[in-house]
Design an enzyme around this catalytic site. Structure first.
Site, PDB file in Angstrom:
ATOM      1  N   GLY A 296       0.663  -1.090  -0.303  1.00 10.56           N
ATOM      2  CA  GLY A 296       0.090  -0.194   0.266  1.00 10.56           C
ATOM      3  C   GLY A 296       0.489   1.224  -0.627  1.00 10.56           C
TER       4      GLY A 296
ATOM      5  CG  ASP B 226      -6.215  -1.393  -3.506  1.00  8.43           C
ATOM      6  OD1 ASP B 226      -6.286  -1.029  -5.104  1.00  8.43           O
ATOM      7  OD2 ASP B 226      -6.382  -0.110  -2.968  1.00  8.43           O
TER       8      ASP B 226
END
Length: 239
Positions: A8, A96
């Site tokens: 991330g 994601d």
């Protein structure tokens, strides 16, 4: 065994799965070649790796997979997926969001709204294993940083939960405005989709979920590892 990486904007989440069972997970502030190599050496039975990356490209993942004879998959529309993607620009869809949609469709069958409270807040709609799309807005830290960056006089502050319902100084006014703004946004979006799809599951995930969960309405499931399970399901779909 499967190695799962959720890379991330803030950190990397790493997990080891034995079939569908997560046997280890950890948060890594800065993923490196040496750290990933050490992990692979600690689990010599790893045969597959699947990753999601919303940060800068990382070339050494594929290099290590070749070196250790590991099959490498990425959450993308180019892989074989267990859901149908009806996003109009699938090449721009975040890995994601793909992984979250897959995790939701398999763990919570039916219709789902996935709310991911991370660097950004994402809302993703899955109807009967079909991913339709959703919404993206700035996350908690991004909103606090923007108020400081785009003004001359507002300070940069770290979040703490507001103690009062009226801000009586600048810091408390910012905290209350950002906190209640996010709560109102999320509850409003939940209401919008529940009015359209009455049986929809509302699934909450992401690093900031603990901050907001007590103020959110109609949450059916809170799942810290939804994205990791989604990545693991991609491996199963391609084996």
């Amino acid at each position: 065994m499967n190695l799962i990486l959720d890379i991330g904007n803030t950190n990397t989440k790493l997990a080891i799965f034995d079939n569908n069972k997560m046997i280890n997970n950890q948060i890594v502030k800065s993923l490196s070649f040496d750290y990933l190599k050490k992990t692979i050496l600690c689990y010599p039975t790893i045969r597959n790796l699947c990753f999601s990356n919303t940060s800068s490209p990382i070339d050494y993942i594929q290099d290590l997979c070749v070196k250790f004879n590991i099959k490498c998959f990425r959450a993308s529309c180019e892989e074989k997926l267990p859901i149908l993607i009806e996003y109009k620009t699938p090449h721009t869809l975040g890995s994601d969001r793909i992984a979250l949609a897959i995790g939701a469709s398999i763990k919570y069958p039916g219709n789902s709204l996935v709310i991911d409270l991370g660097t950004c807040i994402t809302y993703d709609i899955i109807l009967d294993n079909i991913y339709l799309g959703g919404q993206i807005s700035p996350g908690l830290t991004m909103r606090l940083s923007a108020l400081n960056h785009y003004t001359e006089n507002l300070p940069k502050i770290h979040f703490k939960k507001p103690q009062n319902d009226i801000g009586q100084n600048t810091q408390d006014s910012i905290l209350l405005g950002v906190y209640e703004g996010i709560v109102s946004e999320i509850n409003g979006i939940i209401d919008k989709y529940k009015s359209r799809y009455s049986t929809i599951n509302i699934i909450l995930t992401g690093g900031d979920k603990e901050i907001f969960k007590e103020k959110l309405q109609n949450i059916n499931f809170i799942d810290s590892y939804l994205l990791m399970h989604g990545l693991n399901y991609i491996i199963a779909s391609n084996e």
